[in-house]
Design an enzyme around this catalytic site. Sequence first.
Site, mmCIF file in Angstrom:
data_model
loop_
_atom_site.group_PDB
_atom_site.id
_atom_site.type_symbol
_atom_site.label_atom_id
_atom_site.label_comp_id
_atom_site.label_asym_id
_atom_site.label_seq_id
_atom_site.Cartn_x
_atom_site.Cartn_y
_atom_site.Cartn_z
ATOM 1 N N ASP A 310 -10.760 -1.366 -4.795
ATOM 2 C CA ASP A 310 -10.551 -2.641 -5.476
ATOM 3 C C ASP A 310 -11.616 -3.667 -5.106
ATOM 4 O O ASP A 310 -12.162 -3.652 -3.997
ATOM 5 C CB ASP A 310 -9.168 -3.179 -5.084
ATOM 6 C CG ASP A 310 -8.862 -4.527 -5.706
ATOM 7 O OD1 ASP A 310 -8.721 -4.577 -6.932
ATOM 8 O OD2 ASP A 310 -8.793 -5.519 -4.961
ATOM 9 N N GLU A 353 -13.613 0.183 -8.919
ATOM 10 C CA GLU A 353 -13.223 -0.790 -9.922
ATOM 11 C C GLU A 353 -14.501 -1.332 -10.558
ATOM 12 O O GLU A 353 -15.593 -1.144 -10.046
ATOM 13 C CB GLU A 353 -12.413 -1.929 -9.297
ATOM 14 C CG GLU A 353 -11.729 -2.801 -10.333
ATOM 15 C CD GLU A 353 -11.239 -4.142 -9.777
ATOM 16 O OE1 GLU A 353 -10.435 -4.790 -10.443
ATOM 17 O OE2 GLU A 353 -11.686 -4.521 -8.693
#
Length: 628
Positions: A310, A353
């Site tokens: 992330d 991501e």
Amino acid sequence: MGNKKLELTSDKIAEFHQGRMADAYLYFGAHPFPEETAFSVWVPEAAEVSVLCWHPQNTGEERYRMERHPDDDSIWQCSIPGDRTGSVYVYEIETAAGELLRKSDPYARAGEKRPANRSVVAPVSAHRWTAGALQFKRNHSAQHAEKPMAIYELHIGTWKRKKNGDFLTYRELAELLIPYVKKQGFTHIEVLPLTEHPLDESWGYQTTGYFAPTSRYGTSDDLKYFIGKCAESGLGLFLDWVPGHFCQDLHALALFNGQPLYEDSREGRGINPEWGTLNFDVRRGEVASFLLSSAHYWLEEFKFDGFRMDALMKLLYIPNDDARVHNPEGKAFLQGLTTSLRQHFPSAILIAEDAWHYPKVTAAVEEDGIGFHYKWNFGWMHDTLGYFETPPSARPDVHDKLSFALTYYYEEKYISVFSHDQVVDGQQSLLNRLPGSQEEKFRQLRLLLGFWAVHPGKKLIFMGQEFGHAEEWKFQPELDWFLFDYRVHRETALFTKDLLSLYRNEKALYELDDDREGFLWLDPHNHEQSVIAFIRRGKLPKDECIIICNFSDAHYGAFGVGVPRNAAYRQMFTSNASIYGGTEKEGGTIKKARQAPLDGQDYSVEIDLPAYTISIWKQKRDGSDGHE
């Protein structure tokens, strides 16, 4: 994890300070043994450090003073009598300024259930992996670029709950989630962060325990049970892991020794105003070792099949700088991380991501890339959703949004995503982002999912969208499973199931995802009719699929599309089938090609193309000529 006591040698300490230590969890934290429990923590510039301990059956506080490591005065250690498994503990740190802090253990492998936040001495694992699970873990990712990958992203706490509103345990989740995901046709599950965190509404992204599975759903062995059952069922399992930033709650890593230690101390770089989190200072070798060890821990101890990492923009770009300046420190850290993980866990799949326009995220480190296997394709997602949200009458003006992704697609290796980020914070569900009547919304949702499945790239969708969840994800107790009482939602779930079956079984839809030979435009420019047509190819000519998408509200009764061969073509899939709520009866329509060049091909067919429909065709292989 074994029960052998390990000593921090001078060589291991050097690795730790240099950012090369990948097994720090074996040396730091709390480790129970039959006769004693050993504690070790890194606290530089502290005047004194103690362990405060509470036995599970005794609320009285016990205090044990820690001693500096003989070879390194920034590391504090002690052993206390007895096996303290299950005991609650914190470190009390007297800072250089004389302030007393109570901190949870950065390397704790268990924590109290929120709202409590102290660390827990975790037991030695009793879990035993089955031979079937281990074999799947070894083999499932071989040549994954040439295999189908359809990922079901979910938040465990809000996928489904018990009747009384309590969370499902990891073991209960295994009995409900795995059969559902298998039935729907997904190949992998991706869980939002399971690292311990204090606030449910952070979805797990504001982590305090980088080595502790959240206690909301059970113990570490309960989680291993779930992971093992996924493997035995043939499902890959990815963990959403957060290497760039962490929770600023003062009981954990923030200002750990009374001043910035894990967080970046430079002006403007430490805090993320939009999330209220703190950025790791990956310049520090000890912080790099902490994160590297966390990544190794989840793959070694829990055997996840890989990570989705992330917020990489907080590492690849200088934080809070609107100029988007590349950050060489973050790049070097991520390159070291992916290099280590690829070396020690060659079967693990590493997913980034979106990293905006940062180059070579999925290129090899040896080629000055970052070393990930895949990257989320946010560009495609934003363009596609932007197009679908446009009223049909205005879609000709934004037609290029459908084809733009192919101008850059082969620069990276992508996953096409409709993730949790697209159905929160007032954005609505996929269904309710679409214009028109309720019937038109569902027709367009089928078209949207169909376009997602046939576009180059691996696949990911967030829970609930597979059956047309009506509300956006508002962190409510659970998904609106009562919607299955309504025919249109059951039809949507069936459509997704059949669509993913088609995706898994047709090599043209995945085998050459990252090869330009796997995709050929027939007509990307038909903005007047809001139609696109293209061919997806596999390694063999017999596998190619011809795809036509009508994004308009008009029905075209004799739509011409080019085909590569003088043969009969069968419609193998349509979103307009009656079993999904459309108007076409079951049974594939067959069309014989005509020697009428079109779309750059020597032959063509004329097909019936209803509004808001994806239609997929394939050459017949039974030797018949076909019929109209």
